[in-house]
Design a protein around this motif. Structure first.
Motif, PDB file in Angstrom:
ATOM      1  N   ALA A 182       0.846  -1.252   0.171  1.00 36.46           N
ATOM      2  CA  ALA A 182       0.114  -0.037  -0.088  1.00 36.46           C
ATOM      3  C   ALA A 182       0.835   1.368  -0.019  1.00 36.46           C
ATOM      4  CB  ALA A 182      -0.745   0.127   1.129  1.00 36.46           C
ATOM      5  N   SER A 183       2.039   1.255   0.740  1.00 39.44           N
ATOM      6  CA  SER A 183       2.974   2.471   0.708  1.00 39.44           C
ATOM      7  C   SER A 183       3.546   2.541  -0.512  1.00 39.44           C
ATOM      8  CB  SER A 183       3.528   2.407   2.179  1.00 39.44           C
ATOM      9  OG  SER A 183       3.156   2.082   3.339  1.00 39.44           O
ATOM     10  N   LEU A 184       4.002   1.371  -1.046  1.00 36.56           N
ATOM     11  CA  LEU A 184       4.737   1.442  -2.492  1.00 36.56           C
ATOM     12  C   LEU A 184       3.713   1.982  -3.317  1.00 36.56           C
ATOM     13  CD1 LEU A 184       7.026   0.821  -4.260  1.00 36.56           C
ATOM     14  CD2 LEU A 184       6.412  -1.448  -4.402  1.00 36.56           C
ATOM     15  N   ALA A 185       2.538   1.539  -3.428  1.00 39.30           N
ATOM     16  CA  ALA A 185       1.545   2.194  -4.395  1.00 39.30           C
ATOM     17  C   ALA A 185       1.549   3.689  -4.134  1.00 39.30           C
ATOM     18  CB  ALA A 185       0.211   1.711  -3.987  1.00 39.30           C
ATOM     19  N   GLU A 186       1.454   4.212  -2.933  1.00 33.27           N
ATOM     20  CA  GLU A 186       1.364   5.704  -2.591  1.00 33.27           C
ATOM     21  C   GLU A 186       2.622   6.378  -3.278  1.00 33.27           C
ATOM     22  OE1 GLU A 186       1.072   8.207   1.335  1.00 33.27           O
ATOM     23  OE2 GLU A 186      -0.035   6.150   1.329  1.00 33.27           O
ATOM     24  N   LEU A 187       3.871   5.876  -3.096  1.00 35.29           N
ATOM     25  CA  LEU A 187       5.226   6.455  -3.448  1.00 35.29           C
ATOM     26  C   LEU A 187       5.061   6.269  -4.951  1.00 35.29           C
ATOM     27  CD1 LEU A 187       8.061   7.208  -2.966  1.00 35.29           C
ATOM     28  CD2 LEU A 187       8.709   4.822  -3.032  1.00 35.29           C
ATOM     29  N   SER A 188       4.590   5.388  -5.669  1.00 32.87           N
ATOM     30  CA  SER A 188       4.722   5.159  -7.125  1.00 32.87           C
ATOM     31  C   SER A 188       4.128   6.366  -7.900  1.00 32.87           C
ATOM     32  CB  SER A 188       3.866   3.936  -7.492  1.00 32.87           C
ATOM     33  OG  SER A 188       2.530   4.155  -7.469  1.00 32.87           O
ATOM     34  N   THR A 189       3.277   7.353  -7.214  1.00 35.69           N
ATOM     35  CA  THR A 189       2.586   8.238  -7.785  1.00 35.69           C
ATOM     36  C   THR A 189       3.498   9.304  -8.112  1.00 35.69           C
ATOM     37  OG1 THR A 189       1.941   9.434  -6.019  1.00 35.69           O
ATOM     38  CG2 THR A 189       0.324   7.948  -6.977  1.00 35.69           C
ATOM     39  N   SER A 190       4.880   9.458  -7.408  1.00 37.76           N
ATOM     40  CA  SER A 190       5.662  10.267  -7.576  1.00 37.76           C
ATOM     41  C   SER A 190       6.924   9.976  -8.389  1.00 37.76           C
ATOM     42  CB  SER A 190       6.317  10.859  -6.046  1.00 37.76           C
ATOM     43  OG  SER A 190       7.004   9.646  -5.382  1.00 37.76           O
ATOM     44  N   GLN A 250      13.459   2.476  -9.798  1.00 39.46           N
ATOM     45  CA  GLN A 250      13.917   2.730  -8.516  1.00 39.46           C
ATOM     46  C   GLN A 250      13.428   1.631  -7.569  1.00 39.46           C
ATOM     47  OE1 GLN A 250      12.826   6.787  -7.041  1.00 39.46           O
ATOM     48  NE2 GLN A 250      13.357   7.578  -9.097  1.00 39.46           N
ATOM     49  N   ALA A 251      12.302   0.911  -8.070  1.00 36.57           N
ATOM     50  CA  ALA A 251      11.600  -0.003  -6.931  1.00 36.57           C
ATOM     51  C   ALA A 251      10.983  -1.050  -7.978  1.00 36.57           C
ATOM     52  CB  ALA A 251      10.486   0.603  -6.297  1.00 36.57           C
ATOM     53  N   ALA A 252      10.867  -2.426  -7.692  1.00 32.97           N
ATOM     54  CA  ALA A 252      10.443  -3.536  -8.209  1.00 32.97           C
ATOM     55  C   ALA A 252       9.462  -4.396  -7.112  1.00 32.97           C
ATOM     56  CB  ALA A 252      11.185  -4.317  -9.058  1.00 32.97           C
ATOM     57  N   TYR A 253       8.448  -4.755  -7.599  1.00 36.47           N
ATOM     58  CA  TYR A 253       7.642  -5.659  -6.487  1.00 36.47           C
ATOM     59  C   TYR A 253       7.350  -7.135  -7.272  1.00 36.47           C
ATOM     60  CZ  TYR A 253       3.421  -3.360  -8.989  1.00 36.47           C
ATOM     61  OH  TYR A 253       2.847  -3.102 -10.083  1.00 36.47           O
ATOM     62  N   PHE A 254       6.865  -7.934  -6.388  1.00 36.38           N
ATOM     63  CA  PHE A 254       6.697  -9.271  -6.835  1.00 36.38           C
ATOM     64  C   PHE A 254       7.799  -9.956  -7.525  1.00 36.38           C
ATOM     65  CE2 PHE A 254       1.742  -8.816  -6.578  1.00 36.38           C
ATOM     66  CZ  PHE A 254       1.788  -8.823  -5.057  1.00 36.38           C
ATOM     67  N   VAL A 255       8.961  -9.822  -6.969  1.00 38.41           N
ATOM     68  CA  VAL A 255      10.557 -10.516  -7.435  1.00 38.41           C
ATOM     69  C   VAL A 255      10.843 -11.681  -6.845  1.00 38.41           C
ATOM     70  CG1 VAL A 255      12.917  -9.816  -7.685  1.00 38.41           C
ATOM     71  CG2 VAL A 255      11.323  -8.039  -7.900  1.00 38.41           C
TER      72      VAL A 255
END
Length: 372
Positions: A182-190, A250-255
């Motif tokens: 959820a926090s990564l989703a928030e950060l992703s907008t920037s 800068q970030a990746a998820y479900f790796v």
């Protein structure tokens, strides 16, 4: 933008990552990403009976088809052949779709085929079972394993491999790296377009998404839909890790959690950092089964028996797998993951319910969100 010196470091790290993005902990198994945890007490040894073991030794070989790479399986091969010096383990590394297709082709033409298959594609493995390709073998180790170890008739989990988030620490310092999706989703907008994941057509990605939404429901879909417009999609881990190391992401998820040991042990640790996401750590069972057309059925059973033993799980740990059996001291084992995220945030229990029936709906909803 990053400095020239950092760019050079990133490029060097990239080279390291690409040589071992599905890799092992190394022979030492010395990485300690989490504090020591209680791994429980090892249960008694439960080997095959003497007659089956004798037949296995006469058969003399096991042919394994697996999606794990050569570096991951090397410690297992070494340990198995040391325990049973008269039995040769031959490993062919290929993706799950290739495994199932190759088996079908070889059995249709009467050619020697796999004695054992190891895969993470839940739907593919269940289809493999449905087609009658799995021997109805029940290993004696199962009485000492959790109920979720049995995935389907004749199919058991060798490991419960987590999906993680990975960050470029030169671009997102460790103290600012999100610890939940959820926090990564928030950060992703920037950082739109600087976040990566793998395509749903990859069994690993499908397994991650299906496990996550099976636990989180609509709240999980909401997080994915928030991430989707800011995320670029790759075909697999290799591209993700390369672009992370180069600074394109800068970030990746479900790796795949197989990158954990690499990041801890290698130079990439100075550039990349992984974390278990506390609201989103899906565990993908890595399934193993003896095939119906095995040329060495008893040797295959002996190999599966070894994989499920404490000794075999310890060897799997050295290859970067995530053992779950009590008494296995592994820095990347299930108790270490649970210590970070908590038992309530792990999706355990075998394959998600109705995974075959629900696959099309999950894929369609994901594609709509990610505009694929």
């Amino acid at each position: 933008m990053i400095s020239l010196s950092k760019a050079c470091a990133l490029a060097a790290a990239c080279a390291v990552v690409l040589t071992a993005c599905g890799s092992s902990t190394g022979a030492s198994g010395s990485a300690t990403p989490t504090a020591p945890v209680d791994v429980g007490k090892a249960s008694p040894v439960t080997p095959l009976d003497a007659a089956a073991t004798a037949r296995a030794k006469k058969q003399g070989s096991v042919l394994l088809y697996t999606n794990a790479d050569a570096q991951q399986t090397a410690p297992i091969t070494k340990a198995f052949e040391a325990k049973y010096p008269g039995i040769k383990l031959r490993v062919l590394n290929m993706n799950d779709a290739q495994t199932f297709q190759r088996y079908a082709t070889e059995t249709a033409t009467g050619v020697r085929t796999a004695d054992v298959v190891m895969a993470t594609d839940s739907v593919g493995m269940l289809d493999f079972v449905r087609k009658g390709n799995v021997l109805g073998y029940t290993d004696p180790n199962l009485r000492n394993l959790p109920k979720y170890a049995q995935l389907a008739p004749g199919v058991v989990a060798v490991s419960e491999d987590p999906l993680v988030a990975v960050y470029n620490t030169a671009l997102i310092p460790k103290n600012k790296q999100p610890k939940d999706l959820a926090s990564l989703a928030e950060l992703s907008t920037s950082i739109k377009g600087r976040v990566g994941t793998t395509d749903i057509s990859n069994p690993q990605s499908f397994g991650a998404v299906s496990s996550y939404v099976s636990q989180q429901g609509d709240a999980g879909w909401k997080n994915l839909q928030a991430l989707a417009p800011n995320t670029k999609v790759e075909s697999g881990n290799g591209n993700l890790m390369q672009k992370l190391a180069q600074g394109e992401y800068q970030a990746a998820y479900f790796v795949s959690g197989s990158v954990r040991a690499l990041i801890e042990d290698q130079k990439a640790a100075k550039i990349l950092n992984y974390t278990y996401l506390k609201d989103a750590t899906p565990l993908l069972p890595r399934a193993v089964a003896v095939t119906k057309k095995a040329a060495s059925p008893d040797a295959a059973k002996l190999f599966v028996n070894f994989l499920l033993s404490v000794e075999g799980q310890q060897a799997a740990c050295k290859g970067g797998f995530t053992p779950y059996r009590d008494g296995v001291d592994c820095a990347y084992g299930l108790p270490a993951v649970e210590a970070v995220v908590g038992a309530d945030n792990l999706v355990l229990g075998g394959y998600p319910k109705d995974i075959v029936k629900n696959k099309a709906t999950i894929v369609e909803r994901w594609k709509k969100a990610y505009d694929r």
